[in-house]
Design a protein around this motif. Sequence first.
Motif, PDB file in Angstrom:
ATOM      1  N   ILE A 181       0.966  -1.355   0.068  1.00  0.00           N
ATOM      2  CA  ILE A 181       0.090   0.017  -0.109  1.00  0.00           C
ATOM      3  C   ILE A 181       0.676   1.192   0.002  1.00  0.00           C
ATOM      4  CG2 ILE A 181      -1.711   1.161   1.505  1.00  0.00           C
ATOM      5  CD1 ILE A 181      -2.530  -1.397   2.358  1.00  0.00           C
ATOM      6  N   THR A 182       2.039   1.210   0.626  1.00  0.00           N
ATOM      7  CA  THR A 182       2.708   2.386   0.764  1.00  0.00           C
ATOM      8  C   THR A 182       3.425   2.606  -0.499  1.00  0.00           C
ATOM      9  OG1 THR A 182       3.146   1.930   3.274  1.00  0.00           O
ATOM     10  CG2 THR A 182       4.780   3.378   1.987  1.00  0.00           C
ATOM     11  N   VAL A 183       3.809   1.729  -1.034  1.00  0.00           N
ATOM     12  CA  VAL A 183       4.612   1.837  -2.393  1.00  0.00           C
ATOM     13  C   VAL A 183       3.540   2.340  -3.444  1.00  0.00           C
ATOM     14  CG1 VAL A 183       5.213   0.331  -4.531  1.00  0.00           C
ATOM     15  CG2 VAL A 183       6.200  -0.082  -2.145  1.00  0.00           C
ATOM     16  N   ASP A 184       2.371   1.748  -3.445  1.00  0.00           N
ATOM     17  CA  ASP A 184       1.199   2.364  -4.175  1.00  0.00           C
ATOM     18  C   ASP A 184       1.034   3.765  -4.193  1.00  0.00           C
ATOM     19  OD1 ASP A 184      -0.084   1.212  -6.742  1.00  0.00           O
ATOM     20  OD2 ASP A 184      -1.759   2.000  -5.633  1.00  0.00           O
ATOM     21  N   PHE A 185       0.922   4.008  -2.931  1.00  0.00           N
ATOM     22  CA  PHE A 185       0.403   5.523  -2.418  1.00  0.00           C
ATOM     23  C   PHE A 185       1.629   6.453  -3.064  1.00  0.00           C
ATOM     24  CE2 PHE A 185      -0.852   8.113   1.499  1.00  0.00           C
ATOM     25  CZ  PHE A 185      -1.171   9.073   0.494  1.00  0.00           C
ATOM     26  N   GLY A 186       2.950   5.987  -2.939  1.00  0.00           N
ATOM     27  CA  GLY A 186       4.038   6.910  -3.503  1.00  0.00           C
ATOM     28  C   GLY A 186       4.199   7.027  -4.927  1.00  0.00           C
TER      29      GLY A 186
ATOM     30  N   GLY B 215       7.006  13.949  10.132  1.00  0.00           N
ATOM     31  CA  GLY B 215       7.591  14.272   8.819  1.00  0.00           C
ATOM     32  C   GLY B 215       6.650  13.553   7.683  1.00  0.00           C
ATOM     33  N   ASP B 216       6.923  13.943   6.492  1.00  0.00           N
ATOM     34  CA  ASP B 216       6.100  13.211   5.332  1.00  0.00           C
ATOM     35  C   ASP B 216       5.912  11.759   5.319  1.00  0.00           C
ATOM     36  OD1 ASP B 216       5.619  15.960   4.950  1.00  0.00           O
ATOM     37  OD2 ASP B 216       7.048  16.231   3.217  1.00  0.00           O
ATOM     38  N   ILE B 217       7.257  11.108   5.223  1.00  0.00           N
ATOM     39  CA  ILE B 217       7.345   9.875   5.391  1.00  0.00           C
ATOM     40  C   ILE B 217       6.385   9.049   6.254  1.00  0.00           C
ATOM     41  CG2 ILE B 217       8.906   7.599   5.456  1.00  0.00           C
ATOM     42  CD1 ILE B 217      11.096   9.275   4.042  1.00  0.00           C
ATOM     43  N   VAL B 218       6.510   9.494   7.611  1.00  0.00           N
ATOM     44  CA  VAL B 218       5.526   9.029   8.400  1.00  0.00           C
ATOM     45  C   VAL B 218       4.374   9.207   8.186  1.00  0.00           C
ATOM     46  CG1 VAL B 218       5.147   9.443  11.195  1.00  0.00           C
ATOM     47  CG2 VAL B 218       7.475   9.432  10.307  1.00  0.00           C
ATOM     48  N   ARG B 219       3.832  10.508   7.900  1.00  0.00           N
ATOM     49  CA  ARG B 219       2.398  10.817   7.448  1.00  0.00           C
ATOM     50  C   ARG B 219       1.797   9.900   6.357  1.00  0.00           C
ATOM     51  NH1 ARG B 219       1.430  17.066   8.102  1.00  0.00           N
ATOM     52  NH2 ARG B 219       3.021  17.430   9.614  1.00  0.00           N
ATOM     53  N   ILE B 220       2.508   9.455   5.358  1.00  0.00           N
ATOM     54  CA  ILE B 220       2.133   8.458   4.397  1.00  0.00           C
ATOM     55  C   ILE B 220       2.231   7.056   4.908  1.00  0.00           C
ATOM     56  CG2 ILE B 220       3.026   7.347   2.222  1.00  0.00           C
ATOM     57  CD1 ILE B 220       4.135  10.262   1.366  1.00  0.00           C
ATOM     58  N   LEU B 221       3.027   6.763   5.749  1.00  0.00           N
ATOM     59  CA  LEU B 221       3.340   5.333   6.040  1.00  0.00           C
ATOM     60  C   LEU B 221       2.290   5.094   7.163  1.00  0.00           C
ATOM     61  CD1 LEU B 221       4.634   2.613   6.454  1.00  0.00           C
ATOM     62  CD2 LEU B 221       6.171   3.953   8.328  1.00  0.00           C
ATOM     63  N   THR B 222       1.663   6.155   8.102  1.00  0.00           N
ATOM     64  CA  THR B 222       0.656   5.833   9.052  1.00  0.00           C
ATOM     65  C   THR B 222      -0.886   5.928   8.195  1.00  0.00           C
ATOM     66  OG1 THR B 222       1.692   7.378  10.745  1.00  0.00           O
ATOM     67  CG2 THR B 222      -0.653   7.148  10.868  1.00  0.00           C
ATOM     68  N   ILE B 223      -0.923   6.429   7.091  1.00  0.00           N
ATOM     69  CA  ILE B 223      -2.182   6.179   6.566  1.00  0.00           C
ATOM     70  C   ILE B 223      -2.217   4.673   6.000  1.00  0.00           C
ATOM     71  CG2 ILE B 223      -3.419   6.858   4.494  1.00  0.00           C
ATOM     72  CD1 ILE B 223      -2.636   9.866   4.970  1.00  0.00           C
ATOM     73  N   SER B 224      -1.061   4.393   5.351  1.00  0.00           N
ATOM     74  CA  SER B 224      -0.949   3.199   4.711  1.00  0.00           C
ATOM     75  C   SER B 224      -1.082   2.264   6.014  1.00  0.00           C
ATOM     76  CB  SER B 224       0.467   2.916   4.084  1.00  0.00           C
ATOM     77  OG  SER B 224       0.573   3.860   2.986  1.00  0.00           O
ATOM     78  N   ASP B 225      -0.506   2.323   6.944  1.00  0.00           N
ATOM     79  CA  ASP B 225      -0.684   1.408   8.166  1.00  0.00           C
ATOM     80  C   ASP B 225      -2.125   1.000   8.568  1.00  0.00           C
ATOM     81  OD1 ASP B 225       0.519  -0.507  10.006  1.00  0.00           O
ATOM     82  OD2 ASP B 225       0.526   1.357  11.560  1.00  0.00           O
ATOM     83  N   ILE B 226      -2.815   2.180   8.830  1.00  0.00           N
ATOM     84  CA  ILE B 226      -4.200   2.205   9.206  1.00  0.00           C
ATOM     85  C   ILE B 226      -5.072   1.354   8.235  1.00  0.00           C
ATOM     86  CG2 ILE B 226      -6.244   3.451  10.060  1.00  0.00           C
ATOM     87  CD1 ILE B 226      -4.036   5.684  11.081  1.00  0.00           C
ATOM     88  N   PHE B 227      -4.787   1.576   7.080  1.00  0.00           N
ATOM     89  CA  PHE B 227      -5.761   1.166   6.007  1.00  0.00           C
ATOM     90  C   PHE B 227      -5.585  -0.261   5.923  1.00  0.00           C
ATOM     91  CE2 PHE B 227      -6.651   0.209   1.539  1.00  0.00           C
ATOM     92  CZ  PHE B 227      -7.890   0.428   1.548  1.00  0.00           C
ATOM     93  N   ALA B 228      -4.265  -0.715   5.931  1.00  0.00           N
ATOM     94  CA  ALA B 228      -3.740  -2.194   5.780  1.00  0.00           C
ATOM     95  C   ALA B 228      -4.359  -2.707   7.080  1.00  0.00           C
ATOM     96  CB  ALA B 228      -2.315  -2.490   5.927  1.00  0.00           C
ATOM     97  N   ALA B 229      -4.358  -2.330   8.307  1.00  0.00           N
ATOM     98  CA  ALA B 229      -4.843  -2.771   9.453  1.00  0.00           C
ATOM     99  C   ALA B 229      -6.320  -3.208   9.353  1.00  0.00           C
ATOM    100  CB  ALA B 229      -4.580  -2.226  10.639  1.00  0.00           C
ATOM    101  N   LEU B 230      -7.042  -2.182   8.749  1.00  0.00           N
ATOM    102  CA  LEU B 230      -8.440  -2.374   8.598  1.00  0.00           C
ATOM    103  C   LEU B 230      -9.037  -3.409   7.564  1.00  0.00           C
ATOM    104  CD1 LEU B 230      -9.293   1.525   8.541  1.00  0.00           C
ATOM    105  CD2 LEU B 230     -10.070  -0.166  10.371  1.00  0.00           C
ATOM    106  N   ILE B 231      -8.188  -3.705   6.354  1.00  0.00           N
ATOM    107  CA  ILE B 231      -8.610  -4.554   5.520  1.00  0.00           C
ATOM    108  C   ILE B 231      -7.895  -5.954   5.572  1.00  0.00           C
ATOM    109  CG2 ILE B 231      -8.843  -2.521   3.706  1.00  0.00           C
ATOM    110  CD1 ILE B 231      -6.389  -3.502   2.371  1.00  0.00           C
TER     111      ILE B 231
END
Length: 373
Positions: free
Chosen positions: A219-224, A317-333
Amino acid sequence: MQHVRTRSGYVNGDGGIREAGTARPFLHVLADTSDKLAGVCSILEDKFTVAGERLDADSKLSQTPAAIVIRAELRDLDNIAAIKKRAGKLAKARKRIFLLEHASHVCISQAYALGATLVLPSTVGRTRLLAALTDPADGASASSGDTPQSDRAVETAATTIASMFTAVTLGQPLDVDGTKEAGRQIADHITQHGLTEWLMTVRRHHEGTYQHCLLVTGITVDFGLSLGVGRADLERLYSAAMFHDIGKARIPLAILDKPGRLDAAERAQIETHPSAGYEFLKDHHGISPEILDAVRHHHEYLDGSGYPDALCGESIGDIVRILTISDIFAALIEHRHYKPTMPRAEAYNILCGMNGKLEKALVRSFKPVALTR
């Protein structure tokens, strides 16, 4: 000599096999004792043609099975050696399910290193084991023609994550370059095949923490990629995602894989994993400050309500912000055997409702990743 009757033939007391022809899918069972062998075969014989043998017997398998089920104690070096001797035949089976006697981080890592595509506890019930062997997702994914490549990409990444967890558990040096290379392969795979296919393949083969790490990285890769980041930033993103939960190797599996809600003490222990991962990685060569920051702070929120350091606003930081969104989404699905998989649209709506915690502009940009890519 004792024989255990199965619909497919006999499992001999000395570990030999005699196969019976049928149109049903053919499975092979390996175990380190006759009792374990008989138990697994009795579960499978109504649905499959089953041939089994003990690990201490010479391999007599004459045809390639659709799947192999292995029930053995992986703390026993003789069992590990016997499985390695069958590595060539194991690799030909599309599903390789290991039933572990002791579900520790080290044993799970060992199973993936031996070629497992799915690891389950030996106490797994009949319904769950049959479901793992007859997963309806297989047929849908096979039609795309990409399944073998997808499975290999997932297996490579899972083996790397297993090695990471083993390094933490045993206090061994971490293969930093190997982990980054696995992340690069995930990025290449998603660039070619897309996120949806990656999510489907990962959920088909893995559960728990390994599934989560693989989902987060994809998810993080695709977001990037959707944001159009450059190669260097994409490397930072997939490296951060691969390493982000390494501290969970310090958390007992009984807590990590507990069905249902954690109590206060268990939640407090879970919340130690970002700082534990940071402490383990900080002295490793090749881990940049940005990656360390992401590992330590991927559970921080903009409003200061996260952990472990209660950062807020511009401190994140920006990397953390992107990773946090990806992490939450992954946990949900995530796919868990004890609860239904949440639809991606519902998971995205939860992200949208986390007002003040996540960067709104990034959540908006995440929409195509969440819903359509």
